[in-house]
Design a protein around this motif. Structure first.
Motif, short mmCIF file in Angstrom:
data_model
loop_
_atom_site.label_atom_id
_atom_site.label_comp_id
_atom_site.label_asym_id
_atom_site.label_seq_id
_atom_site.Cartn_x
_atom_site.Cartn_y
_atom_site.Cartn_z
N VAL A 40 0.84 -1.19 0.00
CA VAL A 40 0.00 0.00 0.00
C VAL A 40 0.88 1.25 0.00
CG1 VAL A 40 -1.74 1.30 1.30
CG2 VAL A 40 -1.91 -1.18 1.13
N GLU A 41 1.91 1.25 0.81
CA GLU A 41 2.82 2.41 0.88
C GLU A 41 3.50 2.65 -0.45
OE1 GLU A 41 3.20 4.73 3.26
OE2 GLU A 41 1.53 3.69 4.23
N VAL A 42 3.90 1.58 -1.12
CA VAL A 42 4.55 1.73 -2.43
C VAL A 42 3.58 2.36 -3.43
CG1 VAL A 42 5.48 0.42 -4.40
CG2 VAL A 42 6.20 -0.14 -2.07
N VAL A 43 2.35 1.90 -3.45
CA VAL A 43 1.34 2.45 -4.37
C VAL A 43 1.07 3.91 -4.04
CG1 VAL A 43 -1.09 2.32 -5.04
CG2 VAL A 43 0.28 0.24 -4.90
N LEU A 44 0.93 4.24 -2.76
CA LEU A 44 0.65 5.62 -2.37
C LEU A 44 1.81 6.54 -2.70
CD1 LEU A 44 -1.24 5.10 1.00
CD2 LEU A 44 -2.18 5.55 -1.26
N ASN A 45 3.03 6.07 -2.50
CA ASN A 45 4.20 6.88 -2.87
C ASN A 45 4.22 7.11 -4.38
OD1 ASN A 45 5.03 7.06 -0.22
ND2 ASN A 45 6.39 5.29 -0.37
N TRP A 46 3.88 6.09 -5.16
CA TRP A 46 3.84 6.24 -6.61
C TRP A 46 2.76 7.25 -7.03
CZ3 TRP A 46 -0.08 5.17 -10.14
CH2 TRP A 46 0.28 5.30 -11.49
N LEU A 47 1.59 7.18 -6.37
CA LEU A 47 0.51 8.11 -6.68
C LEU A 47 0.92 9.56 -6.40
CD1 LEU A 47 -2.54 6.17 -5.23
CD2 LEU A 47 -2.13 6.66 -7.63
N GLU A 48 1.60 9.77 -5.28
CA GLU A 48 2.06 11.12 -4.96
C GLU A 48 3.14 11.59 -5.93
OE1 GLU A 48 3.09 10.90 -0.79
OE2 GLU A 48 1.13 11.72 -0.23
N ALA A 49 4.07 10.71 -6.26
CA ALA A 49 5.14 11.07 -7.19
C ALA A 49 4.59 11.37 -8.58
CB ALA A 49 6.18 9.95 -7.25
N SER A 50 3.55 10.66 -8.97
CA SER A 50 2.93 10.86 -10.29
C SER A 50 1.90 11.98 -10.28
CB SER A 50 2.24 9.57 -10.74
OG SER A 50 3.17 8.52 -10.80
N ASN A 51 1.71 12.60 -9.13
CA ASN A 51 0.77 13.70 -8.94
C ASN A 51 -0.69 13.28 -9.17
OD1 ASN A 51 0.34 16.31 -8.08
ND2 ASN A 51 0.39 17.17 -10.13
N PHE A 52 -0.99 12.01 -8.94
CA PHE A 52 -2.38 11.56 -8.98
C PHE A 52 -3.06 11.85 -7.64
CE2 PHE A 52 -0.82 8.61 -12.32
CZ PHE A 52 -1.64 9.05 -13.33
N MET A 53 -2.27 11.94 -6.58
CA MET A 53 -2.78 12.21 -5.24
C MET A 53 -2.04 13.41 -4.68
SD MET A 53 -3.05 9.66 -1.95
CE MET A 53 -1.31 9.47 -1.73
N SER A 54 -2.79 14.36 -4.14
CA SER A 54 -2.19 15.58 -3.63
C SER A 54 -2.95 16.03 -2.39
CB SER A 54 -2.23 16.67 -4.70
OG SER A 54 -2.02 17.94 -4.16
#
Length: 152
Positions: A40-54
């Motif tokens: 879950v942490e890996v996915v969330l870090n990817w989402l933040e890095a890809s700017n899908f989650m802010s």
């Protein structure tokens, strides 16, 4: 035909396509589908890095949904439950403080279109705004405007 199981990344993107979510919300929603918490942490870090989650977009979205019905105290309390950083909460607080009186007036007029006729009615309207999370200063201002309108 069998449905394919969504990956964690697919689920997260589906949730985010419906509305903005905080990191805490996505952890709660994705955890039952993960074999390990690290996934879950890996996915969330990817989402933040890809700017899908802010966090900024999430807080703006929450404020946009809630500001027409609630006061600053209630909105800020909800933001704190999502464990946003202090800088983000302060940014939202500064933006909200400018419009609290207008929002209190709008909520008050929508619920009570007529000015209070006696002290009990005035208390009822004040308590209504207080329960919605408006500050005492905004409540007093809204009640004063209400009385001035009736005097004219």
């Amino acid at each position: 035909m069998m449905k394919q199981k969504l990956s964690l990344k697919g689920r997260a993107l589906r949730y985010l396509s419906m509305r903005e979510h905080s990191r805490i919300e996505l952890v709660r929603k994705l955890s039952p589908y993960a074999e390990e918490a690290e996934e879950v942490e890996v996915v969330l870090n990817w989402l933040e890095a890809s700017n899908f989650m802010s966090a900024e977009r999430f807080s703006d979205s929450l404020v946009n949904r809630r500001s027409s019905r609630f006061g600053n105290q209630r909105i800020l309390a909800e933001l704190q439950t999502h464990q946003l950083d202090d800088v983000e909460i302060q940014r939202v607080k500064d933006n909200l403080s400018e419009s609290e009186l207008e929002r209190a007036l709008a909520v008050l007029h929508r619920k009570f279109p007529h000015a209070p006729v006696d002290f009990e009615e005035r208390l009822k309207q004040s308590r209504f705004l207080q329960q919605r999370g408006f500050s005492g200063k905004s409540i007093q201002g809204a009640m004063r405007v209400e009385r001035e309108d009736e005097a004219e």
